[in-house]
Design a protein around this motif. Structure first.
Motif, mmCIF file in Angstrom:
data_model
loop_
_atom_site.group_PDB
_atom_site.id
_atom_site.type_symbol
_atom_site.label_atom_id
_atom_site.label_comp_id
_atom_site.label_asym_id
_atom_site.label_seq_id
_atom_site.Cartn_x
_atom_site.Cartn_y
_atom_site.Cartn_z
ATOM 1 N N GLN A 113 55.600 29.541 27.850
ATOM 2 C CA GLN A 113 54.780 30.293 28.795
ATOM 3 C C GLN A 113 54.072 29.309 29.716
ATOM 4 O OE1 GLN A 113 52.867 32.598 25.444
ATOM 5 N NE2 GLN A 113 52.708 34.128 27.075
ATOM 6 N N GLU A 114 53.853 29.727 30.958
ATOM 7 C CA GLU A 114 53.061 28.935 31.901
ATOM 8 C C GLU A 114 51.713 29.610 32.093
ATOM 9 O OE1 GLU A 114 56.348 29.678 32.866
ATOM 10 O OE2 GLU A 114 57.051 27.709 32.234
ATOM 11 N N ILE A 115 50.686 28.776 32.197
ATOM 12 C CA ILE A 115 49.323 29.269 32.364
ATOM 13 C C ILE A 115 48.723 28.578 33.583
ATOM 14 C CG2 ILE A 115 47.049 29.403 31.277
ATOM 15 C CD1 ILE A 115 48.658 29.349 28.562
ATOM 16 N N THR A 116 48.191 29.374 34.510
ATOM 17 C CA THR A 116 47.656 28.857 35.765
ATOM 18 C C THR A 116 46.347 29.562 36.114
ATOM 19 O OG1 THR A 116 48.913 30.502 37.009
ATOM 20 C CG2 THR A 116 49.947 28.341 36.716
ATOM 21 N N ARG A 117 45.699 29.046 37.153
ATOM 22 C CA ARG A 117 44.520 29.714 37.702
ATOM 23 C C ARG A 117 44.968 30.706 38.751
ATOM 24 N NH1 ARG A 117 39.132 26.261 38.272
ATOM 25 N NH2 ARG A 117 38.838 27.954 39.753
ATOM 26 N N ALA A 118 44.333 31.861 38.811
ATOM 27 C CA ALA A 118 44.682 32.895 39.792
ATOM 28 C C ALA A 118 44.366 32.456 41.218
ATOM 29 C CB ALA A 118 43.954 34.194 39.474
ATOM 30 N N ASP A 119 43.362 31.579 41.371
ATOM 31 C CA ASP A 119 42.950 31.156 42.713
ATOM 32 C C ASP A 119 43.791 30.004 43.253
ATOM 33 O OD1 ASP A 119 42.022 29.038 41.174
ATOM 34 O OD2 ASP A 119 39.905 29.401 41.600
ATOM 35 N N GLY A 120 44.802 29.561 42.496
ATOM 36 C CA GLY A 120 45.684 28.501 42.967
ATOM 37 C C GLY A 120 45.173 27.091 42.741
ATOM 38 N N VAL A 121 43.945 26.934 42.254
ATOM 39 C CA VAL A 121 43.412 25.605 41.972
ATOM 40 C C VAL A 121 44.176 25.029 40.781
ATOM 41 C CG1 VAL A 121 41.368 24.314 41.211
ATOM 42 C CG2 VAL A 121 41.135 26.175 42.861
ATOM 43 N N LYS A 122 44.588 23.783 40.901
ATOM 44 C CA LYS A 122 45.365 23.154 39.840
ATOM 45 C C LYS A 122 44.482 22.827 38.641
ATOM 46 C CE LYS A 122 48.887 21.162 42.757
ATOM 47 N NZ LYS A 122 49.662 19.975 43.076
ATOM 48 N N LEU A 123 45.037 23.019 37.448
ATOM 49 C CA LEU A 123 44.331 22.643 36.227
ATOM 50 C C LEU A 123 44.376 21.128 36.093
ATOM 51 C CD1 LEU A 123 45.847 25.329 33.835
ATOM 52 C CD2 LEU A 123 43.543 25.304 34.780
ATOM 53 N N GLU A 124 43.270 20.539 35.674
ATOM 54 C CA GLU A 124 43.206 19.092 35.492
ATOM 55 C C GLU A 124 43.880 18.713 34.185
ATOM 56 O OE1 GLU A 124 39.182 17.741 35.812
ATOM 57 O OE2 GLU A 124 38.814 19.010 37.549
ATOM 58 N N ASP A 125 44.597 17.592 34.172
ATOM 59 C CA ASP A 125 45.310 17.188 32.955
ATOM 60 C C ASP A 125 44.394 16.601 31.895
ATOM 61 O OD1 ASP A 125 44.777 14.783 34.153
ATOM 62 O OD2 ASP A 125 46.853 14.137 34.308
ATOM 63 N N THR A 126 43.105 16.555 32.168
ATOM 64 C CA THR A 126 42.144 16.052 31.183
ATOM 65 C C THR A 126 41.497 17.175 30.370
ATOM 66 O OG1 THR A 126 40.405 16.090 32.856
ATOM 67 C CG2 THR A 126 41.586 14.005 32.549
#
Length: 135
Positions: A113-126
């Motif tokens: 599964q992929e999980i993202t923010r609805a507002d398009g802001v990228k999730l930080e890898d930290t």
């Protein structure tokens, strides 16, 4: 009259100075610390990929290019899929269904599964990823 104007000017300056006090980040947005929990978008599970390669968990979660990819394996009738994901501060909490007391098949199927923010802001890898306690 002059005393009233002078006092009024001081009150106006104090009121305006409150508007320019720092809050949030340098670009005027809210900082992560100040924002509340953010509900993330979770894709439908797909049966693909290999088994998760983790010695201490039945899933793996990696963040690459701003997207969290969740890999798990389990029963096809009691899939360990993510139902909800919430970002709060620097932690993403994943919630999976509880199948306690339900009969499950013993086949082992991988899912992604992929999980993202609805507002398009990228999730930080930290960010830290954890599972919520299911009841």
């Amino acid at each position: 009259m002059k005393k009233t104007l002078f006092t009024g000017a001081i009150v106006a300056l104090l009121a305006l100075s409150g508007c320019s006090s720092p809050s949030g980040d340098a670009e005027g947005g809210a900082s992560v610390k100040d924002s509340g929990p953010i509900q993330l978008v979770v894709s439908e599970p797909r049966e693909e990929g290999g088994m998760p390669e983790s010695e201490d968990s039945d899933f793996t979660a990696t963040i690459k290019d701003g997207v969290l990819t969740y890999h798990a394996a389990g029963s096809s009738t009691c899939a360990p899929k993510v139902e909800t994901a919430v970002l709060e501060g620097t932690t993403i909490t994943l919630t999976r269904p509880s199948y306690e007391g339900k009969p499950c098949t013993m086949d082992l199927r991988p899912l992604v599964q992929e999980i993202t923010r609805a507002d398009g802001v990228k999730l930080e890898d930290t960010l830290t990823v954890k599972l919520a306690e299911t009841k």
